[in-house]
Design a protein around this motif. Structure first.
Motif, PDB file in Angstrom:
ATOM      1  N   ALA B  66      39.235  84.181 -40.521  1.00 18.63           N
ATOM      2  CA  ALA B  66      40.624  84.001 -40.986  1.00 18.63           C
ATOM      3  C   ALA B  66      40.809  82.760 -41.864  1.00 18.63           C
ATOM      4  O   ALA B  66      39.910  81.934 -42.023  1.00 18.63           O
ATOM      5  CB  ALA B  66      41.600  83.969 -39.814  1.00 18.63           C
ATOM      6  N   ALA B  67      41.998  82.662 -42.474  1.00 15.34           N
ATOM      7  CA  ALA B  67      42.336  81.518 -43.320  1.00 15.34           C
ATOM      8  C   ALA B  67      42.950  80.387 -42.501  1.00 15.34           C
ATOM      9  O   ALA B  67      43.118  79.272 -42.992  1.00 15.34           O
ATOM     10  CB  ALA B  67      43.321  81.953 -44.402  1.00 15.34           C
ATOM     11  N   VAL B  68      43.279  80.687 -41.257  1.00 12.09           N
ATOM     12  CA  VAL B  68      44.041  79.738 -40.440  1.00 12.09           C
ATOM     13  C   VAL B  68      43.349  78.377 -40.285  1.00 12.09           C
ATOM     14  O   VAL B  68      43.993  77.336 -40.494  1.00 12.09           O
ATOM     15  CB  VAL B  68      44.375  80.371 -39.063  1.00 12.09           C
ATOM     16  CG1 VAL B  68      45.120  79.373 -38.188  1.00 12.09           C
ATOM     17  CG2 VAL B  68      45.187  81.645 -39.258  1.00 12.09           C
ATOM     18  N   PRO B  69      42.043  78.326 -39.936  1.00  5.64           N
ATOM     19  CA  PRO B  69      41.448  76.999 -39.719  1.00  5.64           C
ATOM     20  C   PRO B  69      41.571  76.070 -40.942  1.00  5.64           C
ATOM     21  O   PRO B  69      41.819  74.882 -40.789  1.00  5.64           O
ATOM     22  CB  PRO B  69      39.981  77.316 -39.413  1.00  5.64           C
ATOM     23  CG  PRO B  69      39.987  78.708 -38.910  1.00  5.64           C
ATOM     24  CD  PRO B  69      41.086  79.412 -39.655  1.00  5.64           C
ATOM     25  N   ILE B  70      41.404  76.627 -42.135  1.00  7.84           N
ATOM     26  CA  ILE B  70      41.478  75.781 -43.328  1.00  7.84           C
ATOM     27  C   ILE B  70      42.935  75.470 -43.682  1.00  7.84           C
ATOM     28  O   ILE B  70      43.258  74.350 -44.114  1.00  7.84           O
ATOM     29  CB  ILE B  70      40.732  76.448 -44.508  1.00  7.84           C
ATOM     30  CG1 ILE B  70      39.237  76.572 -44.166  1.00  7.84           C
ATOM     31  CG2 ILE B  70      40.931  75.676 -45.812  1.00  7.84           C
ATOM     32  CD1 ILE B  70      38.508  75.263 -43.897  1.00  7.84           C
ATOM     33  N   ALA B  71      43.839  76.435 -43.494  1.00  7.25           N
ATOM     34  CA  ALA B  71      45.268  76.151 -43.715  1.00  7.25           C
ATOM     35  C   ALA B  71      45.713  74.997 -42.824  1.00  7.25           C
ATOM     36  O   ALA B  71      46.455  74.100 -43.252  1.00  7.25           O
ATOM     37  CB  ALA B  71      46.105  77.399 -43.431  1.00  7.25           C
ATOM     38  N   VAL B  72      45.209  75.007 -41.596  1.00  5.53           N
ATOM     39  CA  VAL B  72      45.538  73.918 -40.662  1.00  5.53           C
ATOM     40  C   VAL B  72      44.931  72.602 -41.141  1.00  5.53           C
ATOM     41  O   VAL B  72      45.587  71.554 -41.144  1.00  5.53           O
ATOM     42  CB  VAL B  72      45.058  74.294 -39.234  1.00  5.53           C
ATOM     43  CG1 VAL B  72      45.126  73.092 -38.297  1.00  5.53           C
ATOM     44  CG2 VAL B  72      45.889  75.451 -38.690  1.00  5.53           C
ATOM     45  N   ALA B  73      43.676  72.661 -41.577  1.00  9.41           N
ATOM     46  CA  ALA B  73      43.002  71.438 -42.034  1.00  9.41           C
ATOM     47  C   ALA B  73      43.723  70.824 -43.229  1.00  9.41           C
ATOM     48  O   ALA B  73      43.828  69.600 -43.354  1.00  9.41           O
ATOM     49  CB  ALA B  73      41.552  71.749 -42.389  1.00  9.41           C
ATOM     50  N   LEU B  74      44.208  71.688 -44.133  1.00  7.62           N
ATOM     51  CA  LEU B  74      44.880  71.208 -45.350  1.00  7.62           C
ATOM     52  C   LEU B  74      46.348  70.890 -45.099  1.00  7.62           C
ATOM     53  O   LEU B  74      47.026  70.364 -45.985  1.00  7.62           O
ATOM     54  CB  LEU B  74      44.780  72.264 -46.466  1.00  7.62           C
ATOM     55  CG  LEU B  74      43.368  72.712 -46.888  1.00  7.62           C
ATOM     56  CD1 LEU B  74      43.466  73.728 -48.023  1.00  7.62           C
ATOM     57  CD2 LEU B  74      42.506  71.534 -47.314  1.00  7.62           C
ATOM     58  N   LYS B  75      46.837  71.237 -43.902  1.00  7.03           N
ATOM     59  CA  LYS B  75      48.258  71.073 -43.567  1.00  7.03           C
ATOM     60  C   LYS B  75      49.133  71.747 -44.622  1.00  7.03           C
ATOM     61  O   LYS B  75      50.086  71.171 -45.150  1.00  7.03           O
ATOM     62  CB  LYS B  75      48.638  69.590 -43.413  1.00  7.03           C
ATOM     63  CG  LYS B  75      47.711  68.794 -42.497  1.00  7.03           C
ATOM     64  CD  LYS B  75      47.762  69.279 -41.052  1.00  7.03           C
ATOM     65  CE  LYS B  75      46.830  68.503 -40.124  1.00  7.03           C
ATOM     66  NZ  LYS B  75      45.386  68.698 -40.389  1.00  7.03           N
ATOM     67  N   LEU B  76      48.776  72.963 -44.937  1.00  7.18           N
ATOM     68  CA  LEU B  76      49.570  73.728 -45.912  1.00  7.18           C
ATOM     69  C   LEU B  76      50.959  73.956 -45.300  1.00  7.18           C
ATOM     70  O   LEU B  76      51.084  74.156 -44.086  1.00  7.18           O
ATOM     71  CB  LEU B  76      48.895  75.062 -46.239  1.00  7.18           C
ATOM     72  CG  LEU B  76      47.558  74.963 -46.984  1.00  7.18           C
ATOM     73  CD1 LEU B  76      46.997  76.362 -47.253  1.00  7.18           C
ATOM     74  CD2 LEU B  76      47.696  74.194 -48.304  1.00  7.18           C
ATOM     75  N   PRO B  77      51.999  73.922 -46.136  1.00  7.11           N
ATOM     76  CA  PRO B  77      53.372  73.918 -45.622  1.00  7.11           C
ATOM     77  C   PRO B  77      53.888  75.319 -45.230  1.00  7.11           C
ATOM     78  O   PRO B  77      54.853  75.800 -45.834  1.00  7.11           O
ATOM     79  CB  PRO B  77      54.162  73.315 -46.767  1.00  7.11           C
ATOM     80  CG  PRO B  77      53.388  73.690 -47.989  1.00  7.11           C
ATOM     81  CD  PRO B  77      51.952  73.742 -47.597  1.00  7.11           C
ATOM     82  N   TYR B  78      53.310  75.931 -44.221  1.00  4.54           N
ATOM     83  CA  TYR B  78      53.770  77.236 -43.730  1.00  4.54           C
ATOM     84  C   TYR B  78      53.908  78.280 -44.839  1.00  4.54           C
ATOM     85  O   TYR B  78      54.888  79.006 -44.911  1.00  4.54           O
ATOM     86  CB  TYR B  78      55.105  77.094 -42.977  1.00  4.54           C
ATOM     87  CG  TYR B  78      54.979  76.409 -41.638  1.00  4.54           C
ATOM     88  CD1 TYR B  78      54.449  77.096 -40.552  1.00  4.54           C
ATOM     89  CD2 TYR B  78      55.362  75.089 -41.470  1.00  4.54           C
ATOM     90  CE1 TYR B  78      54.301  76.481 -39.321  1.00  4.54           C
ATOM     91  CE2 TYR B  78      55.228  74.455 -40.248  1.00  4.54           C
ATOM     92  CZ  TYR B  78      54.693  75.160 -39.162  1.00  4.54           C
ATOM     93  OH  TYR B  78      54.544  74.546 -37.943  1.00  4.54           O
ATOM     94  N   ILE B  79      52.878  78.293 -45.710  1.00  6.41           N
ATOM     95  CA  ILE B  79      52.900  79.285 -46.788  1.00  6.41           C
ATOM     96  C   ILE B  79      51.931  80.415 -46.439  1.00  6.41           C
ATOM     97  O   ILE B  79      51.086  80.247 -45.554  1.00  6.41           O
ATOM     98  CB  ILE B  79      52.507  78.651 -48.145  1.00  6.41           C
ATOM     99  CG1 ILE B  79      51.113  77.975 -48.043  1.00  6.41           C
ATOM    100  CG2 ILE B  79      53.586  77.676 -48.608  1.00  6.41           C
ATOM    101  CD1 ILE B  79      50.581  77.488 -49.365  1.00  6.41           C
ATOM    102  N   PRO B  80      52.049  81.555 -47.105  1.00  5.50           N
ATOM    103  CA  PRO B  80      51.060  82.612 -46.848  1.00  5.50           C
ATOM    104  C   PRO B  80      49.656  82.119 -47.206  1.00  5.50           C
ATOM    105  O   PRO B  80      49.453  81.598 -48.308  1.00  5.50           O
ATOM    106  CB  PRO B  80      51.487  83.764 -47.765  1.00  5.50           C
ATOM    107  CG  PRO B  80      52.525  83.207 -48.679  1.00  5.50           C
ATOM    108  CD  PRO B  80      53.079  81.975 -48.063  1.00  5.50           C
ATOM    109  N   ALA B  81      48.750  82.248 -46.285  1.00  6.89           N
ATOM    110  CA  ALA B  81      47.349  81.899 -46.548  1.00  6.89           C
ATOM    111  C   ALA B  81      46.499  83.048 -46.044  1.00  6.89           C
ATOM    112  O   ALA B  81      46.656  83.508 -44.915  1.00  6.89           O
ATOM    113  CB  ALA B  81      46.978  80.602 -45.846  1.00  6.89           C
TER     114      ALA B  81
END
Lengths: 485, 401
Positions: B66-81
């Motif tokens: 999934a994309a979740v681990p990297i979205a979390v690492a980058l602290k993406l602002p609750y966007i579709p990943a």
């Protein structure tokens, strides 16, 4: 007329010079020099008794419509599975029918002749028309043991039936004794034996004459009536003595291939029988004696059909196809005697997904592919949607067997990165005559001998050994056809 | 009527970590490193990102699914990943998804990021077997990537009647060239100049490929931020705008692996993708119009046959181009200008974006003189996943007007 309709043999390609094995271990057992002459046949790292039994079965079924086979008996004391019918794996590999009788025969090493007798008498009962008997062993002796030098690996197979019989079954005589000459317990990997002198002087000297004389008196025959007398005994002095006692002439004695193959266990007297049949003439009487927890004696008479049998490897063909295994430690690693560091890559969990194997058993174990009923394109594995881009028919595959097709190497490599017990791991794309193509492992070959276009035949091999669950998985590999074949 | 991607999307920022054995960096660390550089280059704030496509390949190591681990690492602002995965073409897939999402008009500014942490396996080469699937485990040959690609050499030799020693000469030149280019690049994994003789004398990995015919197994990450040409112009008033000219992906149909129509000496997919990419980009004569390229040189022999498949060298004629230096840094179409997979390194999920990064920095004239491609206008990347018999070929063409 009931008897043997065909025969098929298998001796693995690699032969270990006994002097090399003796030389490595003589420091601890110098007396083993008595067993250090000649060479022994050694199953490749991807072979076991079951794969060799398949190979011999393929040889025995050359020219036979496999859909006509009604039974298969497998005899061995080194079957890879204690539970899971080993002969069931073989019937699938050979592409035999599902409505077939199959059984495993084991225990003592006379189980090979007992399986053969059961098949002969089954056909004689007229309740079954024919049975393939395939007999194979790959027994192990500990390093420095006599058995390590004496034993060899091989397989023998016959089609038993009542049509086109090449050797008529005329009768038999059996004895059974609980004689602990060789034994292996429930979890034993290595053969153990009692004193050679006892095996020789009490075992062979008493049991072989007893069973031979028993058969002679039962049928009113004498040993000199037989063109060949076959019995398994690897002790040269005991053989000389038995030949004298039983009045077996040098012409009637059948070689036991101790110098070329070794003592092979269950198939031993049957390998000798095949070799005798390769030279036999119509009318020859052949006596076959097995030994191990007693003896079976079988009496055959060769028919005119022997001259019509189509060509096959047999034992002579396999003996000619040999390569040196010039490395004792490689032998130890192949037989899983010497633990070896195969690298982290070799530590992967090699599980078997049984439900997946069940539904793809014809592809995996039988090497069946498909041929499109609409456009005729042959393809392996069979596809739901025909691979021919100009066809694309859905669910139009008729099953065709690839295991007996000739292929040609389209591309190949020898891979040093793959975890393998015989590096480099050689594999390549094989294009089949008549269509179909797949990437297969290659075995029984050297990288230097390969080139694109080299013809190959397919061989049933152990694909992996799952060390966690202690079981083997099987698939097919390509074997380059050697020069002169 | 669809008319392709040409000039519909622009790249406003890119980032790329140093590739290599990054023992002290996790996949998350690497992703952040590429992301921070990429954001700074774009000159935007993280809050302006509207979507993200994250490429990762191996679940066995790296960050899992999934994309979740990297979205979390980058602290993406609750966007579709969304995770993209397509073997070694994974990062080009992330880029393609980002570009298409902008071209669709759904988003204005989108992130594509690829990352792979390979050096937690404990051994050389790629992680083994886990990804084969149930059937592959039962019938697949005991193959590794070097051996699968090495067969191109035996098949090419048979197809064009070229002796193996000639092929060895050409692939040694290919690797020597990439080592020379990699040595000039501070972000490259392998930075030693190696001679053709050293290459040919190296230990055999998979016949006929030796150690120096195989690319680096590396950790790394690369990223791009894409937007519309209009937004790019408003954000980058004093800079050339790098636009996407073509994006083509071609996936095997099974014909190569099990039908008897393919001889194993070339990539059916690359040929088809290249033809379509030139058509999409409006390139009539690639040999003259492509300024430079980054191809998927996982192995030297792959680069060798690919130059024909990209229609840059004549079929059966790549040997002469290679030996004449056509693809060298000072040649007519320089190839692997940053060192390629061979020397820049090959963290699977990042490589496609790293290739685009190499073209981007050349087009924007950001590289030092010593490794500069003259008149770099149009760059082609070729990112291949799978094996010669069954693969995904991804071609991107980017350029400035």
């Amino acid at each position: 007329m009931i008897g043997l309709c065909t025969y098929g043999g298998y001796v693995p390609r690699y032969r270990l010079n006994r002097g090399i094995a003796y030389g490595a271990m003589s420091w601890i057992n110098p007396a083993n020099i008595a067993n250090a002459k000649g060479e022994k046949a050694v199953a490749n790292f991807d072979e076991d008794s079951l794969t060799m039994a398949v190979a011999a079965g393929i040889d025995a079924l050359k020219g036979i419509d496999r859909s006509t086979v009604e039974g298969l008996y497998f005899a061995s004391t080194t079957m890879p599975y204690k539970e899971r019918l080993n002969s069931g794996i073989i019937t699938t590999a050979l592409g035999l029918n599902d409505n077939i009788r199959a059984a495993d025969f084991g225990g003592g090493i006379k189980a090979g002749t007992t399986a053969l007798l059961s098949a002969l008498e089954g056909v004689e009962s007229k309740r079954i028309n024919n049975i393939v008997v395939t007999v194979s062993d790959s027994r192990l002796g500990k390093p420095a043991s006599p058995q390590e030098l004496v034993f060899g690996d091989a397989a023998a197979s016959f089609l038993v039936g009542d049509e086109n019989v090449i050797a008529e079954f005329k009768g038999s005589y059996s004895i059974t004794y609980d004689f602990g000459d060789h034994f292996r317990g429930q979890n034993a990997k290595y053969d153990r034996q009692w004193e050679d002198r006892w095996i020789r002087d009490l075992g062979f000297d008493r049991f072989v004459p007893e069973v031979v004389n028993g058969l002679m008196s039962k049928y009113g025959l004498k040993v000199t009536d037989f063109a060949k007398v076959i019995y398994p005994c690897h002790y040269p002095a005991a053989r000389r003595k038995l030949n004298k006692i039983l009045d077996i002439s040098p012409e009637a004695e059948q070689s036991n291939f101790q110098a070329e193959i070794g003592e092979t266990g269950t198939p031993q007297s049957l390998i000798m029988l095949i070799s005798a049949l390769e030279e036999a003439n119509p009318g020859d009487k052949i006596l076959v004696v097995s030994f191990g927890s007693g003896c079976d004696a079988l009496y055959f008479e060769v028919t005119d059909n022997i001259k019509k049998l189509n060509s096959r490897d047999g034992i002579s063909g396999c003996l000619a196809n040999r390569a040196d295994l010039d490395n004792y430690t490689k032998y130890l690693v192949w037989r899983d005697i010497l633990p070896v560091e195969g690298g982290l890559r070799s530590e992967e969990d090699l599980w078997t997904r049984w439900s997946a194997l069940w539904r793809s058993r014809k592809t995996v174990l039988g090497l069946w592919g498909g041929k499109c009923k609409k456009c005729g394109t042959a393809q392996f594995p069979a596809q739901k949607i025909c691979v021919n881009p100009n066809c694309g028919a859905v669910d139009q595959m008729e099953q065709i067997r690839y295991s007996d097709k000739i292929g040609h190497i389209a591309s190949y490599t020898g891979d040093m990165l793959s975890a393998s017990l015989n590096p480099p791991a050689i594999y390549g794309q094989i294009e089949f005559e008549g269509g179909g193509k797949f990437l297969f492992d290659l075995t029984d070959c050297d990288l230097d001998s390969l080139q694109t276009g080299t013809p190959v035949t397919m061989s049933f091999r152990r694909k992996y050994y799952d060390k966690i669950r202690e079981i083997s998985g099987y698939f097919w590999k390509a074997v380059p056809v050697k020069e002169g074949e | 009527m669809a008319d392709g991607i040409k000039d519909k999307v622009a790249i406003i920022g890119m980032g790329c970590t140093k590739f290599g054995e990054r023992w002290e960096s996790s996949a998350e660390d690497l992703a952040v490193e590429a992301f921070v550089e990429c954001l700074a280059d774009a000159g935007i704030d993280k809050q302006e990102l509207q979507a993200a496509y994250i490429g990762t390949h191996f679940d066995e190591v790296n960050v899992g699914k999934a994309a979740v681990p990297i979205a979390v690492a980058l602290k993406l602002p609750y966007i579709p990943a969304t995770r993209t995965e397509n073997y070694c073409a994974t990062a080009t897939e992330a880029f393609r998804a980002a570009v298409y999402s902008v071209a669709s008009g759904v988003y204005d500014i989108v992130l594509a990021l690829g990352v792979e942490k390979l050096k937690d396996t404990g051994y050389g080469g790629l992680p083994g077997g886990g990804g084969m699937g149930v059937m592959g485990r039962m019938v697949g040959a005991n193959a590794t990537a070097p051996g699968l690609f090495a067969q191109l050499a035996t098949a090419y030799g048979a197809r064009w009647d070229v002796p193996m020693d000639k092929i060895k000469d050409a692939i040694a030149h290919i690797s020597a060239k990439s080592h020379a280019n990699g040595a000039l690049n501070p972000k490259a994994h392998l930075r030693k100049v190696i001679s053709e003789d050293q290459i040919k004398a190296a230990p055999m990995i998979a016949y006929p490929l030796g150690l120096f015919d195989c690319c680096g197994v590396s950790d790394g990450s690369a990223a791009a931020i894409v937007t519309t040409p209009e937004i790019a112009k408003s954000l980058k008033k004093n800079q050339d705008i790098v636009k996407v000219k073509a994006l083509q992906i071609c996936v095997s149909s099974g014909e190569e692996s099990i039908h008897n129509t393919w001889d194993g000496s070339h990539f059916v997919t690359t040929r088809k993708a290249a033809t379509k990419a030139y058509e999409e980009a409006g390139i009539k004569n690639p040999r003259d119009e492509v300024s430079m390229c980054e191809v998927h040189d996982c192995f030297s022999i792959t680069e060798f046959v690919t130059m024909e498949d990209l229609h840059l060298s004549a079929k059966g004629g790549v040997y002469d181009d290679v030996m004449n230096g056509f693809y060298d840094l000072d040649g007519q179409v320089p190839c692997q200008v940053d060192g390629g997979l061979k020397c820049f390194g090959h963290p699977i999920g990042a490589s496609g974006l790293r290739m685009i990064y190499a073209m981007y920095e050349q087009i924007l004239d950001r590289v030092p003189e010593e490794r500069k491609v003259k008149n770099a206008r149009i760059g082609l990347t070729h990112n291949l996943g799978g094996s010669p018999a069954s693969n995904v070929a991804a071609i991107s063409i980017i350029g400035k007007d």
